[in-house]
Write a protein that holds these residues in place. Structure first.
Motif, short mmCIF file in Angstrom:
data_model
loop_
_atom_site.label_atom_id
_atom_site.label_comp_id
_atom_site.label_asym_id
_atom_site.label_seq_id
_atom_site.Cartn_x
_atom_site.Cartn_y
_atom_site.Cartn_z
N ASP A 296 0.86 -1.17 0.00
CA ASP A 296 0.00 0.00 0.00
C ASP A 296 0.91 1.23 0.00
O ASP A 296 2.09 1.13 0.32
N ILE A 297 0.37 2.34 -0.37
CA ILE A 297 1.10 3.60 -0.28
C ILE A 297 0.21 4.56 0.49
O ILE A 297 -0.92 4.82 0.10
N ALA A 298 0.71 5.01 1.62
CA ALA A 298 -0.05 5.94 2.45
C ALA A 298 0.20 7.36 1.96
O ALA A 298 1.33 7.74 1.69
N PRO A 299 -0.86 8.15 1.84
CA PRO A 299 -0.67 9.54 1.42
C PRO A 299 0.25 10.28 2.40
O PRO A 299 0.23 10.01 3.60
N LEU A 300 1.07 11.18 1.87
CA LEU A 300 1.87 12.02 2.75
C LEU A 300 0.93 12.92 3.54
O LEU A 300 0.00 13.51 2.96
N PRO A 301 1.13 13.03 4.84
CA PRO A 301 0.25 13.90 5.63
C PRO A 301 0.45 15.37 5.27
O PRO A 301 1.52 15.79 4.85
N GLY A 302 -0.62 16.14 5.42
CA GLY A 302 -0.55 17.58 5.20
C GLY A 302 -0.89 18.01 3.79
O GLY A 302 -0.75 19.20 3.46
N TYR A 303 -1.33 17.07 2.96
CA TYR A 303 -1.68 17.39 1.57
C TYR A 303 -3.09 16.88 1.29
O TYR A 303 -3.44 15.77 1.70
N PRO A 304 -3.87 17.65 0.53
CA PRO A 304 -5.18 17.12 0.13
C PRO A 304 -4.97 16.02 -0.91
O PRO A 304 -3.94 15.96 -1.58
N GLU A 305 -5.96 15.17 -1.05
CA GLU A 305 -5.90 14.14 -2.09
C GLU A 305 -6.28 14.74 -3.43
O GLU A 305 -7.11 15.64 -3.46
N PRO A 306 -5.69 14.32 -4.49
CA PRO A 306 -4.78 13.18 -4.63
C PRO A 306 -3.31 13.53 -4.41
O PRO A 306 -2.45 12.68 -4.57
N TYR A 307 -3.03 14.79 -4.04
CA TYR A 307 -1.64 15.21 -3.92
C TYR A 307 -0.85 14.37 -2.91
O TYR A 307 0.31 14.04 -3.15
N GLY A 308 -1.47 14.04 -1.78
CA GLY A 308 -0.76 13.24 -0.78
C GLY A 308 -0.31 11.90 -1.31
O GLY A 308 0.83 11.47 -1.09
N THR A 309 -1.19 11.23 -2.05
CA THR A 309 -0.84 9.92 -2.63
C THR A 309 0.16 10.07 -3.77
O THR A 309 1.11 9.28 -3.88
N LEU A 310 -0.01 11.08 -4.61
CA LEU A 310 0.93 11.28 -5.71
C LEU A 310 2.33 11.58 -5.17
O LEU A 310 3.33 11.03 -5.66
N LEU A 311 2.43 12.43 -4.16
CA LEU A 311 3.75 12.75 -3.60
C LEU A 311 4.37 11.55 -2.89
O LEU A 311 5.59 11.34 -2.98
N ALA A 312 3.56 10.76 -2.21
CA ALA A 312 4.09 9.54 -1.58
C ALA A 312 4.61 8.59 -2.65
O ALA A 312 5.66 7.94 -2.46
N THR A 313 3.92 8.50 -3.77
CA THR A 313 4.36 7.65 -4.88
C THR A 313 5.66 8.17 -5.47
O THR A 313 6.59 7.39 -5.75
N LEU A 314 5.77 9.47 -5.64
CA LEU A 314 7.00 10.07 -6.16
C LEU A 314 8.18 9.77 -5.22
O LEU A 314 9.25 9.35 -5.67
N GLN A 315 7.97 9.94 -3.94
CA GLN A 315 9.03 9.67 -2.97
C GLN A 315 9.44 8.19 -3.01
O GLN A 315 10.62 7.86 -3.00
N SER A 316 8.47 7.31 -3.06
CA SER A 316 8.74 5.87 -3.07
C SER A 316 9.48 5.46 -4.34
O SER A 316 10.46 4.70 -4.29
N ALA A 317 9.04 5.97 -5.49
CA ALA A 317 9.68 5.62 -6.76
C ALA A 317 11.12 6.10 -6.79
O ALA A 317 12.03 5.37 -7.22
N SER A 318 11.36 7.32 -6.33
CA SER A 318 12.73 7.85 -6.31
C SER A 318 13.63 7.03 -5.39
O SER A 318 14.77 6.74 -5.73
N LEU A 319 13.10 6.70 -4.23
CA LEU A 319 13.88 5.90 -3.28
C LEU A 319 14.25 4.55 -3.89
O LEU A 319 15.39 4.09 -3.73
#
Length: 179
Positions: A7-30
């Motif tokens: 699963d990918i948890a949305p980054l806190p502090g962002y409205p959706e879908p931004y929280g999930t998109l940013l969490a995905t970006l962070q995960s993919a880069s890592l």
């Protein structure tokens, strides 16, 4: 034995879908950064063909494109000219296949550039309009949601290229390339 759960948890502090998109970006880069590791600076600048891709050139391009889409396109900011020089923005032309040799620096130099842009991205998205906001560009019209999805795709695509360049340079051709 139970099946793995993903699963990918949305980054806190962002409205959706931004929280999930940013969490995905962070995960993919890592993912690709862990796979790339810490190649030797000579590997970072190696180009399989003249004016071709290099690990360093690709990483500079990732940083430049993320800054452009998030800061310049979405928020109307101007990229600092000194940063554009660091990213070799005026020198790299992906459409014509022009990839000049990047600086022969340790990978930390490139990761620092990427972390700097990513930090600004995470802060900048807090100022984004709603995700379905439409903006026009020379390529067509797009939503802010699409822009972040594109940044994710771009980061993963070119991050994979960097990993592949490292694999070619160290495994297929041996560690004693013509460096």
């Amino acid at each position: 034995m139970s099946e793995p759960f993903y699963d990918i948890a949305p980054l806190p502090g962002y409205p959706e879908p931004y929280g999930t998109l940013l969490a995905t970006l962070q995960s993919a880069s890592l993912d690709w950064r862990e796979e790339l590791g810490e190649p030797d600076p000579k590997h970072i600048v190696w180009q399989p063909v003249p004016n071709g891709h290099s690990i360093g050139g690709v990483l500079l391009h990732i940083a430049e494109v993320e800054a452009y889409w998030v800061e310049e396109f979405c928020l109307g900011r101007t990229i600092d000219p000194e940063e554009a020089k660091l990213h070799m923005s005026a020198d790299i032309n992906q459409y014509e296949g022009t990839w000049p040799t990047p600086p022969e620096e340790p990978i930390a130099f490139y990761y620092d550039l990427l972390y700097n842009v990513r930090g600004r991205t995470l802060e900048s998205v807090k100022s984004f309009e709603p995700a379905d906001t439409v903006k026009a560009s020379k390529w067509g019209t797009m939503t802010l949601r699409w822009v972040l999805a594109h940044v994710i795709e771009h980061d993963a695509y070119h991050g994979g290229q960097a990993v592949l360049l490292n694999e070619i340079g160290t495994r297929m051709l041996g560690s004693e390339l013509a460096w």
